[in-house]
Write a protein that holds these residues in place. Structure first.
Motif, PDB file in Angstrom:
ATOM      1  N   THR A   1      -3.565  10.467   7.769  1.00  0.00           N
ATOM      2  CA  THR A   1      -4.210  10.468   6.450  1.00  0.00           C
ATOM      3  C   THR A   1      -3.458  11.434   5.543  1.00  0.00           C
ATOM      4  OG1 THR A   1      -5.703  12.336   6.773  1.00  0.00           O
ATOM      5  CG2 THR A   1      -6.422  10.220   7.669  1.00  0.00           C
TER       6      THR A   1
ATOM      7  N   ARG B   1       0.841  -1.189   0.000  1.00  0.00           N
ATOM      8  CA  ARG B   1       0.000   0.000   0.000  1.00  0.00           C
ATOM      9  C   ARG B   1       0.874   1.237   0.000  1.00  0.00           C
ATOM     10  NH1 ARG B   1      -2.323   0.556   4.975  1.00  0.00           N
ATOM     11  NH2 ARG B   1      -3.760   2.129   4.258  1.00  0.00           N
TER      12      ARG B   1
ATOM     13  N   PRO C   1      -6.618  -0.728   8.298  1.00  0.00           N
ATOM     14  CA  PRO C   1      -7.702  -1.398   7.605  1.00  0.00           C
ATOM     15  C   PRO C   1      -7.381  -2.818   7.199  1.00  0.00           C
ATOM     16  CG  PRO C   1      -6.492  -0.026   6.072  1.00  0.00           C
ATOM     17  CD  PRO C   1      -5.813   0.113   7.405  1.00  0.00           C
TER      18      PRO C   1
ATOM     19  N   PRO D   1     -14.235  -0.989  -0.073  1.00  0.00           N
ATOM     20  CA  PRO D   1     -13.412  -1.253   1.126  1.00  0.00           C
ATOM     21  C   PRO D   1     -13.950  -2.424   1.958  1.00  0.00           C
ATOM     22  CG  PRO D   1     -13.773   1.097   0.887  1.00  0.00           C
ATOM     23  CD  PRO D   1     -14.635   0.426  -0.138  1.00  0.00           C
TER      24      PRO D   1
ATOM     25  N   THR E   1     -12.029  -5.589   1.384  1.00  0.00           N
ATOM     26  CA  THR E   1     -10.749  -5.707   2.081  1.00  0.00           C
ATOM     27  C   THR E   1     -10.978  -6.247   3.490  1.00  0.00           C
ATOM     28  OG1 THR E   1      -9.976  -3.774   0.869  1.00  0.00           O
ATOM     29  CG2 THR E   1      -8.683  -4.434   2.781  1.00  0.00           C
TER      30      THR E   1
ATOM     31  N   TYR F   1     -11.131   7.058   5.845  1.00  0.00           N
ATOM     32  CA  TYR F   1     -11.251   6.049   4.779  1.00  0.00           C
ATOM     33  C   TYR F   1      -9.931   5.393   4.428  1.00  0.00           C
ATOM     34  CZ  TYR F   1     -16.037   7.385   4.181  1.00  0.00           C
ATOM     35  OH  TYR F   1     -17.360   7.601   4.417  1.00  0.00           O
ATOM     36  N   SER F   2      -8.856   6.145   4.619  1.00  0.00           N
ATOM     37  CA  SER F   2      -7.549   5.595   4.271  1.00  0.00           C
ATOM     38  C   SER F   2      -6.501   6.271   5.139  1.00  0.00           C
ATOM     39  CB  SER F   2      -7.274   5.853   2.791  1.00  0.00           C
ATOM     40  OG  SER F   2      -5.968   5.435   2.476  1.00  0.00           O
TER      41      SER F   2
END
Ligand code: BTN
Length: 243
Positions: A205, A41, A97, A70, A73, A236-237
């Motif tokens: 983030t 990632r 995540p 997502p 995942t 979210y990420s």
């Protein structure tokens, strides 16, 4: 199910994208013994030496909107925890995540990539890297304190095929459940395997760091963080550190 096996590839993700473009059927699995250009990632490198790990990518064609991907995942993480547990007796945990830890160190990474047009998902390629039989001195020095393998934690080597088989059984079960009943059952399992919940975390983030208590995940798979001001932020990420 179609399984395509290679001795050496640059990245199983790349092969899976190519096969997907050519119309490979859902569930096609690309496995390699070695990757020379394994990707992690956030544009990182994934160290994928010959013969000691599981480097694989699955092609999925779910009929879901883009913002739900997502969830896949998280579903994969659940199947990995259960598959590894069945094959080895170890008890892996999930760090949001997508990292799977064994005794607090990272043994598995998941990289989800999409092919989509407008809001419609054409295919989802889920890449999975599992450190199986490496010894600690086989890891690059930079990750020696944070990475581990199943063999290190179990104290003995284990057949890679057994782990793949147990994982695929769990994956098929939860993917079918997901398509029939949605994300809810998987969300509950994910939360039960997660180590991040109810702890104070730092989520880095692209737009800055969010600090607060990890409350859980929402329907979309975003992490919910309660800040000290009592505000609930959706992430979210990010990369997270647990304090
Ligand atoms: C991470 O950064 O934690 C995700 C790592 C994902 C690695 C796997 S190995 C098989 C597949 N092919 C790749 O190039 N990457 C993924």
């Amino acid at each position: 199910q179609n399984i395509v096996y290679y001795d050496t590839v640059d990245s199983t993700q790349k092969i899976a994208h190519e096969l997907s473009q050519k119309g490979a059927e859902e569930g096609t699995l690309v496995v390699a013994d070695e990757q020379t250009g394994g990707r992690g990632r956030m544009a990182r490198v994934w160290y994928s030496p010959k013969g000691t790990g599981i480097w694989m990518s699955i092609i999925l064609r779910p009929n879901i909107p883009l913002q739900k991907t997502p969830q896949l995942t998280l579903l994969t993480a659940v199947a990995l925890v259960e598959g590894i547990e069945e094959a080895t007796g170890l008890s892996p945990t999930i760090k949001w995540p997508n990292d799977i830890l064994i005794n607090g160190k990272k043994a598995v990474g998941i990289l989800t990539e999409l092919e989509a047009e407008a809001d419609q998902v054409h295919s989802v390629i889920i890449g999975i890297g599992i450190n199986v039989n490496q010894q600690i001195d086989e890891f690059p020095e930079a990750i020696r304190n944070t990475a581990t393998s199943i063999a290190i934690e179990k104290g003995e080597k284990i057949h890679r095929a057994l782990i793949i088989q147990k994982f695929l059984e769990r994956f098929e079960k939860w993917y079918t459940t997901y398509l029939e009943h949605g994300f809810k059952p998987i969300k509950l399992l994910w939360e039960s395997y997660s180590i991040s919940l109810n702890k104070t975390i730092h989520a880095r983030t692209l737009s800055g760091t969010v600090v607060g208590k990890a409350l859980g995940i929402n329907e979309e798979g975003a992490l919910l963080i309660e800040t000290s001001e009592g505000k609930i932020e959706k992430v979210y990420s990010a990369d997270i550190d647990i304090k």
